[in-house]
Write an enzyme that holds these catalytic residues in place. Structure first.
Site, PDB file in Angstrom:
ATOM      1  N   LYS A 112      76.724  28.679  18.964  1.00 30.26           N
ATOM      2  CA  LYS A 112      75.794  29.364  19.869  1.00 30.26           C
ATOM      3  C   LYS A 112      76.542  30.302  20.830  1.00 30.26           C
ATOM      4  O   LYS A 112      75.972  31.266  21.334  1.00 30.26           O
ATOM      5  CB  LYS A 112      74.975  28.353  20.679  1.00 30.26           C
ATOM      6  CG  LYS A 112      74.187  27.339  19.873  1.00 30.26           C
ATOM      7  CD  LYS A 112      73.130  27.977  18.995  1.00 30.26           C
ATOM      8  CE  LYS A 112      72.087  26.990  18.501  1.00 30.26           C
ATOM      9  NZ  LYS A 112      72.617  25.995  17.544  1.00 30.26           N
TER      10      LYS A 112
HETATM   11  C1  LIG Z   1      72.100  25.488  16.399  1.00 29.09           C
HETATM   12  C2  LIG Z   1      73.031  24.863  15.425  1.00 29.09           C
HETATM   13  C3  LIG Z   1      72.766  24.884  14.049  1.00 29.09           C
HETATM   14  C4  LIG Z   1      71.506  25.483  13.482  1.00 29.09           C
HETATM   15  O1  LIG Z   1      71.443  26.865  13.636  1.00 29.09           O
HETATM   16  P1  LIG Z   1      70.050  27.619  13.506  1.00 29.09           P
HETATM   17  O2  LIG Z   1      70.329  29.024  13.892  1.00 29.09           O
HETATM   18  O3  LIG Z   1      69.124  26.936  14.485  1.00 29.09           O
HETATM   19  O4  LIG Z   1      69.575  27.459  12.121  1.00 29.09           O
HETATM   20  C5  LIG Z   1      73.699  24.340  13.199  1.00 29.09           C
HETATM   21  N1  LIG Z   1      74.829  23.769  13.675  1.00 29.09           N
HETATM   22  C6  LIG Z   1      75.099  23.716  14.992  1.00 29.09           C
HETATM   23  C7  LIG Z   1      76.345  23.053  15.449  1.00 29.09           C
HETATM   24  C8  LIG Z   1      74.221  24.272  15.915  1.00 29.09           C
HETATM   25  O5  LIG Z   1      74.498  24.225  17.222  1.00 29.09           O
END
Ligand SMILES: *Cc1c(COP(=O)(O)O)cnc(C)c1O
Length: 496
Positions: A112
């Site tokens: 993120k």
């Molecule tokens: C948010 C997240 C995901 C999923 O990503 P999306 O964009 O919501 O599909 C997968 N792995 C981790 C570690 C995340 O923080």
């Protein structure tokens, strides 16, 4: 030429990129989408010679056309700096002949950060550009990782406040501690008695509350979103797919004219949608492999064309993917439905009212870029153990879900083309489940002692993000029922 954004649910909406970023969600509840997906105007050879920042500029300039070159460069340079623990920003590791694109070298050690380290800069530049004088209130639901990354990005940013809702019993201990120790007078962290979908639906409801919007405006506030429904999140995520193709081309892994499969551990469908946009821009991507955990609503969707959230919500070892309503799928539905906002709105209405919808055979045919599969908890633990034993490389549970789904893909299709697995979190963020998967007895050890032991096993240092948490003071203790979310927001903003 300016690229405009319309809404997946209302074709008459037409706003510039900066306005879409400021609003987050279109007023009628739809998601902003570019009127067309721009084509890369640099060759793979050219891109192969570029740094992460340079690549970011080449991609973002095509989507955020009402930002000046100076504004974009300033945002990019402020985001992708020494907050990341490597100048490569998104390094690529090889294990078992597969490339792992490590997106966890930012301040909160999950992917993120790739978008949330730049979103606050885009948001404040957008506010200035549109002469917004209101204070911007970022309202965010998190399954664990978005919350901290958004808090870290927006903390102390002038003209903004940030409110994060997380499922009290649905995140890892490290994730929770990261959030409740967040400093900054403009931050507010709230646990809810419910799961991520409850948090996300609650936030969407607050967004859609017209009376509240007026009260807010009167008090000098306006909402925006840091969730992946915001195109200011999505666009920066396209960058690393282009970067990965270019870097692997440079290394000779990806051949001229060849394509790269991408395996993406998926929850809200934001990350994999960014891959789809990258492919549509002309990045040489092949199959987009959507990996789910036991909340396999997307796997079932790809198998049957029917999206059905009416099922048990399972808490797994990959909590950031514990989601039954994948918001960004709406943008794909819009594309495969021929960019038809009425059709999309009708399907989303069905999802809201019945919890399900079914796409037409015509739309299903346009899903050929995608392949869906999933990995159970046991399979995920088994993958972590096996890859560690064979290579010494330790995956976090989310990345391991992807590696597990990829194994099934290979077995099923026989496709052995070059592949990148998107590695979304550091194993140190999920120390408990990782150590358990590696067959290590936890005993009395807390997560910090466990991190030290994982450091020994993986021969990598404990990330600073975990070390500094150990003695951090808990600053946020609010926990509310789902129906009290709106009151919590008003309380924090002092507009009771
Ligand atoms: C948010 C997240 C995901 C999923 O990503 P999306 O964009 O919501 O599909 C997968 N792995 C981790 C570690 C995340 O923080």
């Amino acid at each position: 030429m300016d690229l405009f954004y319309t809404s997946t649910r209302d074709g008459s909406v037409r706003v510039k990129a900066s306005q879409a970023i400021l609003q987050g969600l279109s007023p009628e509840g739809g998601l902003f989408v570019p009127e067309e997906i721009p084509a890369l105007d640099r060759s793979l050879e050219e891109l192969a010679g570029m740094t992460y920042r340079e690549t970011a500029y080449e991609v973002m300039k095509l989507f955020l056309t009402d930002f000046t070159r100076e504004e974009l460069l300033h945002c990019i340079e402020s985001a992708y700096d020494s907050k990341f623990d490597t100048p490569e920003i998104a390094p690529i590791r090889e294990a078992e002949g597969v490339s792992y694109l490590e997106l966890f070298h930012g301040p909160t050690i999950a992917f993120k950060d790739m978008a949330l380290s730049i979103l606050p800069h885009l948001m404040t530049a957008a506010a200035k550009k549109n002469r917004v004088e209101d204070e911007i209130v970022i309202l965010t639901a998190t399954s664990g990782d978005t919350g901290k990354a958004a808090l870290a990005g927006f903390s102390e940013v002038p003209g903004t406040r940030i409110i994060v809702f997380y499922p009290k019993d649905g995140v890892s201990p490290i994730q929770e501690k990261q959030m409740v120790t967040q400093k900054g007078d403009n931050t507010f962290v709230v646990g809810i008695r419910g799961n991520f979908d409850d948090a996300q639906s609650g936030v969407k409801e607050i967004f859609g509350d017209k009376a509240l919007k007026e009260e807010m405006a009167a008090a000098g506030f306006r909402f925006s979103s840091a969730n992946s429904i915001n195109i200011g999140r999505l666009v920066p995520q396209i960058v690393y797919y282009v970067y990965a193709c270019a870097q692997l081309y440079k290394k000779g892994v990806l051949k001229k004219g060849g394509t790269l499969n991408a395996v993406v551990p998926t929850g809200n469908f934001g990350n994999i949608l960014a891959a789809y946009y990258a492919k549509r821009m002309g990045a040489p991507l092949g199959r987009l492999i959507c990996a789910s955990n036991e909340n396999r609503v997307l796997y079932d969707f790809f198998c049957t064309g029917r999206y059905d959230r009416n099922r048990e919500f399972i808490l797994t070892s990959s909590p950031s993917m514990d989601i039954l309503i994948s918001s960004n799928l709406e943008r794909l539905i819009y594309e495969i439905g021929g960019r038809n906002s009425e059709k999309t709105a009708a399907l989303m209405k069905s999802l809201a009212e019945r919890g399900s919808y079914e796409i037409t055979p015509d739309m299903r045919e346009k899903l050929h870029d995608f392949y869906g599969n999933y990995a159970s908890q046991e399979e995920t633990a088994g993958t972590i153990r096996r890859i560690y034993q064979k290579t010494g490389y330790v995956l976090d549970p989310h990345t391991a879900v992807a590696a597990g789904a990829y194994e099934k893909y290979r077995a099923e299709t026989g496709d052995t083309k070059e592949t990148v697995i998107v590695s979304t979190a550091s194993p140190f963020k999920f120390t408990g489940s990782v150590m358990e998967a590696l067959g290590q007895e936890r005993g009395e050890a807390d997560d910090f002692r466990l991190a030290d032991r994982l450091s020994g096993i993986s021969k990598t240092e404990v990330p600073g993000a975990v070390r500094e948490l150990k003695d951090a003071k808990i600053l946020h203790t609010t926990v509310v029922e789902v129906k009290e979310m709106k009151a919590a927001v008003k309380g924090f903003l002092g507009i009771d």
